[in-house]
Write a protein that holds these residues in place. Structure first.
Motif, short mmCIF file in Angstrom:
data_model
loop_
_atom_site.label_atom_id
_atom_site.label_comp_id
_atom_site.label_asym_id
_atom_site.label_seq_id
_atom_site.Cartn_x
_atom_site.Cartn_y
_atom_site.Cartn_z
N GLN A 43 -17.32 36.58 -42.12
CA GLN A 43 -18.16 35.39 -42.21
C GLN A 43 -19.44 35.69 -43.00
N ILE A 44 -20.03 34.61 -43.49
CA ILE A 44 -21.31 34.68 -44.21
C ILE A 44 -22.42 34.27 -43.24
N TYR A 45 -23.47 35.09 -43.15
CA TYR A 45 -24.59 34.80 -42.26
C TYR A 45 -25.75 34.20 -43.04
N PRO A 46 -26.45 33.18 -42.50
CA PRO A 46 -27.67 32.69 -43.13
C PRO A 46 -28.74 33.80 -43.10
N ILE A 47 -29.48 33.94 -44.18
CA ILE A 47 -30.51 34.98 -44.25
C ILE A 47 -31.49 34.86 -43.09
N ALA A 48 -31.84 33.62 -42.72
CA ALA A 48 -32.83 33.43 -41.65
C ALA A 48 -32.34 33.94 -40.30
N SER A 49 -31.02 34.13 -40.13
CA SER A 49 -30.48 34.56 -38.83
C SER A 49 -30.41 36.08 -38.70
N LEU A 50 -30.70 36.82 -39.78
CA LEU A 50 -30.51 38.27 -39.77
C LEU A 50 -31.57 38.98 -38.93
N ALA A 51 -31.17 40.06 -38.28
CA ALA A 51 -32.09 40.88 -37.49
C ALA A 51 -32.12 42.30 -38.06
N VAL A 52 -33.28 42.94 -38.04
CA VAL A 52 -33.43 44.30 -38.55
C VAL A 52 -32.51 45.25 -37.79
N GLN A 57 -23.36 40.26 -43.86
CA GLN A 57 -22.90 39.79 -45.16
C GLN A 57 -23.54 38.43 -45.44
N ILE A 58 -24.15 38.30 -46.62
CA ILE A 58 -24.81 37.04 -46.99
C ILE A 58 -24.37 36.63 -48.39
N GLU A 59 -24.61 35.36 -48.75
CA GLU A 59 -24.47 34.90 -50.12
C GLU A 59 -25.77 34.23 -50.52
N GLY A 60 -26.26 34.58 -51.70
CA GLY A 60 -27.50 33.99 -52.15
C GLY A 60 -27.64 34.07 -53.66
N THR A 61 -28.65 33.40 -54.18
CA THR A 61 -28.90 33.35 -55.62
C THR A 61 -30.14 34.16 -55.95
N VAL A 62 -30.07 34.94 -57.04
CA VAL A 62 -31.21 35.75 -57.48
C VAL A 62 -32.24 34.79 -58.10
N VAL A 63 -33.46 34.82 -57.53
CA VAL A 63 -34.52 33.93 -58.04
C VAL A 63 -35.63 34.71 -58.75
N GLN A 64 -35.69 36.02 -58.54
CA GLN A 64 -36.67 36.86 -59.26
C GLN A 64 -36.04 38.23 -59.47
N ASP A 81 -31.11 31.97 -50.05
CA ASP A 81 -30.11 30.97 -49.72
C ASP A 81 -30.84 29.77 -49.12
N SER A 82 -30.12 28.81 -48.56
CA SER A 82 -30.76 27.58 -48.08
C SER A 82 -31.65 27.82 -46.87
N SER A 83 -31.52 29.01 -46.21
CA SER A 83 -32.28 29.26 -44.98
C SER A 83 -33.49 30.16 -45.19
N GLY A 84 -33.45 31.03 -46.20
CA GLY A 84 -34.55 31.99 -46.37
C GLY A 84 -34.29 32.93 -47.53
#
Length: 690
Positions: A43-52, A57-64, A81-84
């Motif tokens: 599964q793909i996890y929202p970035i905002a849900s991740l814990a240290v 596994q995430i999916e996101g777009t490079v913005v910088q 991604d849409s969450s963080g």
């Protein structure tokens, strides 16, 4: 003419060779090569849900994207991604990775979530794959591997073996039912093809599949040890009758009374030596419990029947102390006690060799010098190893072999006789370890200290209060007591910045000009060490500044304070051994553990354990929990690798069950036992026999 022959490049090992390096040769080797851990790619996890600390596994777009030079050159990419958002950092990168992380690219990333610098969280060198690709349907196993062998290649070889081999069960249905175990085939398939919904149970190894694997592993080990015990029972040793006179004489001339525990283990050892099978007994006793006098009673039983006895200790300091004690107890009985070490002159050694060969030396005490080729015993019937875990397998076997050679002519049936062997250890072995790695040994425990000894009081003191400690020891010396001051290093180390023995000696000499201070460390010659130690023993020195060379065996009853600098750097067993150098007389003794901030979590637990208990067995249990079994196993540490899955602390109940099952199978179903050991140990079974 110039040599134009080019050097041949080293041939890369083949896939089969790389697999063989992991012990993977036969199909069943692959089947029981189980995952270290699992990655969840289902599964793909929202970035905002991740814990240290978690793997995600995430999916996101490079913005910088940036290439920064400080503090070190690295590629940084901000992914959203849409969450963080999180930062990706590549400390080593190639041109194609700059392109891969171009602004606007949408990527799938897998990796460990860390606390970030510029962002709240980050991933360092994540695995990158195509966004939108189909997700895995099971957890992805991560296997133990070796250089040049990728996870996909290893995974493919293991899954092929699972298809090729028949996963028959070594355990009959009645055993599986009794211990509530899954079928073997069901268990290994669940571990190699793990379902995502069972991820937590698989990760923390509480899943029923793991229970079956752990049980199998522990059962194989227990069966192997049972076989070792049975093999030993078939061997022959001289039956040495109980002492009729010397033991009674020794008892009456000792300057102290034996404890009930000492009397009990003396009787156990005596009974063993009267049998015609070689004794293989481990004598455990906390520091100061009186193991040496127990060894003396075993020695006089053998000597009274005309046999020689050898006592081997790992250090010259410890061996010489044994020699002095035993000489004082046994010489009045007319027993010749000899000393053999590497520090003797050639003339002294020649004289010692001759006395041993001719049988004039009845008890020979020494270091590894006892196993030199020139040492030939006349009739060696008992071998005593002190701190046995410090000797290698070869050293121990060499001494046993010498004994067998000296007994060769004693058996009228032509069978080789082996000596009786007594192993002594001041490092108590935790119960779970004794049940697993030492279950083929008979164990005697001295579980009480001699009367009149007060438990050592332990104080924790931060290094900033060093001057207060100095004042405390000055007052103790003025009251007629002696002090140990232990440092971890001999000379200055810029890397560790620890207080050293030589520096401490200089500082104390200047700070306490009226006191007699000595220095003892491992780089001194044996003669120099002996001079310093004898001076301290005879109260000609007030303070002994030393490294851990005094860890084992040193006995000075008038020493009442043990100061250990940088105690946070020492292991728990070592701290307990050092503490055992005081509290050997009637006066109240103290162990002062000086430490420096900041303390690691493990160091804090060690110091807390030292403060809370003086019980060596409790210390041993806590040490096992902190460090695992390696230190306790010593000569058997090769066997530690045989427990790849079971955990001695967490799986104590399984160990009990495996031990009971092993006894049943070995007696009632030997064929089942043989097949089970072959599956799990194969050639490694020899490691447990050492």
């Amino acid at each position: 003419m110039a040599d134009t022959t080019s050097k041949k490049t080293a041939k890369k090992p083949s896939l089969a060779e790389r697999l063989a390096k992991l012990g993977l040769v036969k199909p069943m080797d692959f089947v029981v090569h189980l995952p270290l851990r699992y990655e969840d790619q289902t599964q793909i996890y929202p970035i905002a849900s991740l814990a240290v600390g978690e793997y995600a596994q995430i999916e996101g777009t490079v913005v910088q994207q940036h290439i920064v030079q400080r503090p070190r050159r690295q590629l940084q990419a901000l992914v959203r991604d849409s969450s963080g958002e999180l930062m990706v950092r590549l400390l080593h990168y190639y041109p194609n990775q700059i392109k891969q992380f171009q602004v606007g690219q949408t990527l799938r990333l897998r990796g460990e979530v860390r606390r970030g610098f510029q962002t709240a969280i980050e991933m360092v060198h994540p695995k990158v794959s195509q966004a939108g690709a189909p997700l895995a349907t099971t957890l992805t196993p991560i296997y133990p591997t070796t250089e040049g062998l990728s996870q996909p290649a290893l995974r493919k070889a293991i899954l092929q073996a699972l298809e090729d081999v028949e996963l028959d069960d070594t355990l009959p249905p009645s055993v599986r039912q009794q211990y509530d175990l899954w079928e073997f085939a069901h268990a290994v398939r669940a571990l190699h093809y793990p379902a995502a919904e069972q991820s937590q149970a698989l990760l923390n190894q509480t899943h029923p599949a793991w229970k079956r694997i752990k049980f199998d592993e522990l059962l194989a080990q227990q069966l192997s040890l049972a076989a070792a015990r049975a093999r030993r029972a078939k061997l022959k040793a001289p039956a040495i009758a109980a002492s009729q006179g010397l033991a009674s004489q020794l008892l009456h001339q000792l300057p102290f009374h034996l404890t009930a525990a000492q009397q009990r283990v003396i009787a156990e050892i005596s009974a063993d030596m009267q049998r015609a099978q070689p004794m293989h007994r481990l004598l455990q006793g906390d520091v100061g419990s009186g193991k040496t006098v127990v060894a003396a009673f075993a020695a006089v039983q053998a000597i009274e029947q005309g046999y020689q006895v050898a006592l081997m200790a790992p250090t010259e300091l410890l061996a010489e102390q044994h020699y002095q004690k035993l000489q004082g107890w046994l010489a009045p009985l007319g027993i010749t006690v000899s000393w053999l070490s590497g520090s003797l002159t050639m003339a002294q050694r020649r004289h010692a060799y001759e006395a041993i060969t001719q049988g004039q030396s009845q008890l020979i005490v020494g270091t590894q010098a006892l196993i030199q080729d020139k040492v030939q015993f006349a009739r060696l019937g008992l071998v005593i190893l002190d701190e046995q875990h410090r000797f290698g397998v070869t050293q121990r076997l060499d001494l046993s072999r010498k004994a067998a050679d000296s007994l060769r002519s004693l058996d009228d049936q032509g069978q080789t006789l082996l000596p009786h062997q007594l192993n002594m250890s001041a490092t108590p072995i935790p119960r779970t370890l004794a049940m697993t790695f030492y279950s083929d040994l008979d164990v005697s425990i001295i579980d009480e200290l001699p009367p009149g000894r007060s438990p050592v009081q332990t104080k924790l003191v931060v290094a900033d209060r060093r001057d207060e400690v100095m004042q405390r020891i000055q007052a103790a010396v003025q009251a007629g007591q002696q002090v140990y001051w232990v440092c971890p290093l001999i000379e200055e180390s810029e890397a560790l910045q620890l207080q050293t023995a030589e520096d401490t000696y200089e500082q104390m000499t200047q700070a306490l000009p009226g006191l007699r201070i000595g220095l003892l460390h491992g780089r001194m010659s044996s003669a120099e060490k002996n001079v310093v130690m004898d001076s301290f023993r005879l109260a000609q020195l007030d303070i002994l500044v030393a490294t851990t060379v005094i860890e084992v065996g040193v006995d000075v009853p008038n020493a009442t304070i043990m100061v250990i600098e940088h105690s946070e750097r020492f292991g728990l067993a070592q701290l307990h051994q050092l503490r055992g150098r005081v509290g050997r007389g009637a006066k109240q003794s103290y162990c002062i553990l000086m430490y420096q901030h900041p303390l690691s979590a493990i160091a804090r637990q060690r110091l807390r354990a030292m403060y809370e208990t003086t019980d060596g067995f409790e210390i041993a249990e806590r040490d096992l929990a902190l460090r695992g079994p390696g230190e306790f196993l010593g000569v058997r540490q090769s066997g530690q690798m045989l427990l790849r899955f079971a955990n001695l602390e967490q799986d104590a109940d399984l160990i009990e069950q495996a031990k009971a099952c092993a006894s049943y199978l070995y007696e009632k179903h030997p064929t089942v036992a043989t097949r089970h050991v072959a599956r799990w140990l194969g050639t490694k079974e020899e490691l447990l026999r050492s």
